[in-house]
Design a protein around this motif. Structure first.
Motif, mmCIF file in Angstrom:
data_model
loop_
_atom_site.group_PDB
_atom_site.id
_atom_site.type_symbol
_atom_site.label_atom_id
_atom_site.label_comp_id
_atom_site.label_asym_id
_atom_site.label_seq_id
_atom_site.Cartn_x
_atom_site.Cartn_y
_atom_site.Cartn_z
ATOM 1 N N GLU A 196 48.789 44.417 26.767
ATOM 2 C CA GLU A 196 48.354 43.772 26.005
ATOM 3 C C GLU A 196 49.072 43.458 24.275
ATOM 4 O O GLU A 196 48.486 41.844 23.700
ATOM 5 C CB GLU A 196 47.363 45.315 25.052
ATOM 6 C CG GLU A 196 46.212 44.847 25.758
ATOM 7 C CD GLU A 196 44.812 43.843 26.040
ATOM 8 O OE1 GLU A 196 44.146 44.663 24.714
ATOM 9 O OE2 GLU A 196 44.970 43.185 26.699
ATOM 10 N N GLN A 238 52.155 36.545 36.900
ATOM 11 C CA GLN A 238 50.973 37.568 36.992
ATOM 12 C C GLN A 238 50.474 37.083 35.357
ATOM 13 O O GLN A 238 51.165 37.154 34.727
ATOM 14 C CB GLN A 238 51.262 38.882 36.987
ATOM 15 C CG GLN A 238 50.122 40.018 37.186
ATOM 16 C CD GLN A 238 49.063 39.822 38.990
ATOM 17 O OE1 GLN A 238 50.795 40.024 39.196
ATOM 18 N NE2 GLN A 238 47.994 39.756 38.778
ATOM 19 N N LEU A 239 49.433 36.566 35.267
ATOM 20 C CA LEU A 239 48.322 37.249 34.135
ATOM 21 C C LEU A 239 46.879 37.218 33.990
ATOM 22 O O LEU A 239 46.121 37.654 34.800
ATOM 23 C CB LEU A 239 48.118 35.305 34.034
ATOM 24 C CG LEU A 239 47.541 34.898 33.191
ATOM 25 C CD1 LEU A 239 49.560 34.354 32.645
ATOM 26 C CD2 LEU A 239 47.326 32.910 33.026
ATOM 27 N N SER A 240 47.069 38.296 32.348
ATOM 28 C CA SER A 240 45.610 38.617 32.528
ATOM 29 C C SER A 240 44.476 37.847 31.940
ATOM 30 O O SER A 240 45.010 36.912 31.407
ATOM 31 C CB SER A 240 46.013 40.021 32.263
ATOM 32 O OG SER A 240 45.539 39.814 30.841
ATOM 33 N N SER A 241 43.153 38.332 31.629
ATOM 34 C CA SER A 241 42.462 37.807 31.012
ATOM 35 C C SER A 241 42.445 37.366 29.592
ATOM 36 O O SER A 241 42.088 36.826 29.291
ATOM 37 C CB SER A 241 40.513 38.281 31.307
ATOM 38 O OG SER A 241 41.143 40.170 30.976
ATOM 39 N N ILE A 275 39.536 29.898 38.818
ATOM 40 C CA ILE A 275 37.840 30.508 39.238
ATOM 41 C C ILE A 275 37.171 30.778 37.422
ATOM 42 O O ILE A 275 36.105 30.904 37.111
ATOM 43 C CB ILE A 275 37.958 32.299 39.708
ATOM 44 C CG1 ILE A 275 39.096 32.319 40.712
ATOM 45 C CG2 ILE A 275 37.555 33.094 39.361
ATOM 46 C CD1 ILE A 275 39.505 33.801 41.576
ATOM 47 N N THR A 276 37.796 30.673 36.857
ATOM 48 C CA THR A 276 36.757 31.130 34.916
ATOM 49 C C THR A 276 36.188 29.707 34.754
ATOM 50 O O THR A 276 36.750 29.420 33.603
ATOM 51 C CB THR A 276 37.987 31.390 34.279
ATOM 52 O OG1 THR A 276 39.278 30.885 34.602
ATOM 53 C CG2 THR A 276 38.439 33.254 34.620
ATOM 54 N N ARG A 283 46.616 44.293 42.155
ATOM 55 C CA ARG A 283 47.117 44.260 40.947
ATOM 56 C C ARG A 283 46.575 43.500 39.790
ATOM 57 O O ARG A 283 46.329 44.454 38.751
ATOM 58 C CB ARG A 283 48.110 43.956 41.015
ATOM 59 C CG ARG A 283 49.417 44.020 38.606
ATOM 60 C CD ARG A 283 50.796 43.654 39.759
ATOM 61 N NE ARG A 283 51.788 44.640 40.293
ATOM 62 C CZ ARG A 283 52.326 45.284 39.268
ATOM 63 N NH1 ARG A 283 52.407 45.376 38.307
ATOM 64 N NH2 ARG A 283 53.378 45.943 40.224
ATOM 65 N N LEU A 284 45.525 42.347 39.475
ATOM 66 C CA LEU A 284 46.056 41.817 39.019
ATOM 67 C C LEU A 284 44.038 42.503 38.161
ATOM 68 O O LEU A 284 44.214 42.911 37.018
ATOM 69 C CB LEU A 284 44.415 40.381 38.900
ATOM 70 C CG LEU A 284 44.074 39.338 38.035
ATOM 71 C CD1 LEU A 284 44.188 39.087 37.037
ATOM 72 C CD2 LEU A 284 43.524 38.123 39.119
ATOM 73 N N GLU A 331 44.768 46.387 37.017
ATOM 74 C CA GLU A 331 45.019 45.777 35.042
ATOM 75 C C GLU A 331 43.749 45.679 34.171
ATOM 76 O O GLU A 331 43.760 45.795 33.134
ATOM 77 C CB GLU A 331 46.130 44.646 35.550
ATOM 78 C CG GLU A 331 46.180 44.722 33.894
ATOM 79 C CD GLU A 331 47.968 45.220 33.764
ATOM 80 O OE1 GLU A 331 48.122 45.780 34.937
ATOM 81 O OE2 GLU A 331 48.261 45.615 32.647
ATOM 82 N N GLU A 332 42.410 44.525 34.907
ATOM 83 C CA GLU A 332 41.651 44.526 34.428
ATOM 84 C C GLU A 332 40.802 45.746 33.803
ATOM 85 O O GLU A 332 39.868 45.864 33.008
ATOM 86 C CB GLU A 332 40.833 43.096 34.835
ATOM 87 C CG GLU A 332 41.632 41.983 35.145
ATOM 88 C CD GLU A 332 41.465 41.205 33.381
ATOM 89 O OE1 GLU A 332 40.752 41.785 32.897
ATOM 90 O OE2 GLU A 332 42.500 40.029 33.731
ATOM 91 N N VAL A 391 42.902 48.243 31.291
ATOM 92 C CA VAL A 391 42.513 47.365 30.252
ATOM 93 C C VAL A 391 41.330 47.508 29.665
ATOM 94 O O VAL A 391 41.430 48.702 28.226
ATOM 95 C CB VAL A 391 43.037 46.089 30.296
ATOM 96 C CG1 VAL A 391 43.396 45.868 28.899
ATOM 97 C CG2 VAL A 391 44.799 46.408 30.839
ATOM 98 N N GLY A 400 37.535 39.658 32.014
ATOM 99 C CA GLY A 400 37.937 40.555 33.133
ATOM 100 C C GLY A 400 36.753 40.546 34.520
ATOM 101 O O GLY A 400 37.289 40.652 35.424
ATOM 102 N N LEU A 413 36.870 38.017 36.408
ATOM 103 C CA LEU A 413 38.210 38.200 37.974
ATOM 104 C C LEU A 413 37.755 39.200 38.759
ATOM 105 O O LEU A 413 38.384 38.993 39.829
ATOM 106 C CB LEU A 413 39.503 38.179 36.535
ATOM 107 C CG LEU A 413 39.655 37.199 35.993
ATOM 108 C CD1 LEU A 413 40.997 37.043 34.645
ATOM 109 C CD2 LEU A 413 39.915 36.024 37.405
#
Lengths: 119, 143
Positions: free
Chosen positions: A29, A60-63, A98-99, B48-49, B52-53, B56, B114, B117
């Motif tokens: 974050e 890797q990538l988060s929202s 997906i998004t 993992r994704l 994480e979501e 967080v 999040g 996903l």
């Protein structure tokens, strides 16, 4: 951006700011917030920004990272510029699909193709 | 934090106090367990994704980063299935009230992806109680 480690690398090719990431996992974050500030600083430094963001090495990538990219895209559009995301590995591109953000962002297979589309 | 080896399936039970340190440590331990059990790189990426979501969300939206509040993660890793539950100490929320981020009018809103996903990558995602507890299942066979 002085005194702190930068999380992005910036080069100029064909008048386009080409940005790469120092991290392979863009999920933390605090790091994402810093990346956002750094990206916006690059955009704000140009009257008519032309920006290519390369995902070379990103695993890797988060929202939250998607959110930063959306904010940067909005800023670029507000200034009348163009943003292209490029060299995105298949699993990462799947997140965009997906998004449905593949509809929002201009994308290219390589940095060279991104620069050519923005130049 | 404690990791209990009870044979196979591997049982997980962690109490996380802070980000990012505890999250990274748990992610590393789970990744090692998945690798030992031959999970593919695509499966490990997805798990993992989603972890994480979920974590967080728990720290940020659930506990709102309040000092002293913790997040618990527990579950099992089996050869063909991963079951993980994440619970925070916040008030919870209504997951049905989160706007669809893929709708044209929401595409440029920078948050709210999040949960989507997690639902896309996991075989099952279920919110329990007041919404401060999520249960996720990943099965190795195709969904």
């Amino acid at each position: 951006m002085t005194g702190e480690q930068s999380h992005i690398r910036v080069q100029t090719q064909l008048g386009v700011s080409v940005i790469g990431f120092s991290e392979s996992r863009i999920t933390d974050e605090l790091v994402i917030q810093k990346i956002g500030k750094e990206l916006l600083a690059v955009v704000d430094a140009q009257p008519l920004p032309k920006v290519a963001i390369s995902f070379t090495g990103v695993e890797q990538l988060s929202s939250a990272a998607l959110g930063v990219l959306i904010s940067v895209n909005t800023r670029v559009k507000t200034k009348g510029g163009k943003l292209c995301l490029c060299d995105i590995a298949k699993p990462i591109f799947e997140i965009f699909k997906i998004t449905k953000l593949d509809r929002l962002f201009l994308t290219a297979e390589s940095v060279e193709k991104a620069c050519a589309s923005l130049a | 934090m404690a990791l209990h080896h009870l044979g196979d399936p591997l049982e997980l039970d962690y109490v996380l106090k802070e980000m990012p340190g505890d999250v990274e440590r748990v992610q590393a331990m789970i990744a090692a367990a998945l690798q030992e059990r031959g999970y593919s790189s695509d499966a490990m990426f997805a798990i993992r994704l989603c972890l994480e979501e979920a974590l967080v969300n728990a720290f940020r939206h659930g506990n709102q980063f309040q000092a002293g509040l913790t997040v618990r993660l527990w579950g099992t890793i089996s050869p063909n299935e991963v079951r993980v539950e994440v619970e925070d100490q916040g008030e919870g929320f209504d997951p049905g009230g989160v706007p669809d981020p893929t709708a044209d009018e929401n595409l440029e809103i920078p948050s709210g992806r999040g949960i989507m996903l997690m639902r896309a990558y996991m075989s099952e995602v279920e919110y329990l109680g007041p919404g401060n507890h999520v249960r996720m299942v990943f099965r190795r066979e195709p969904k």
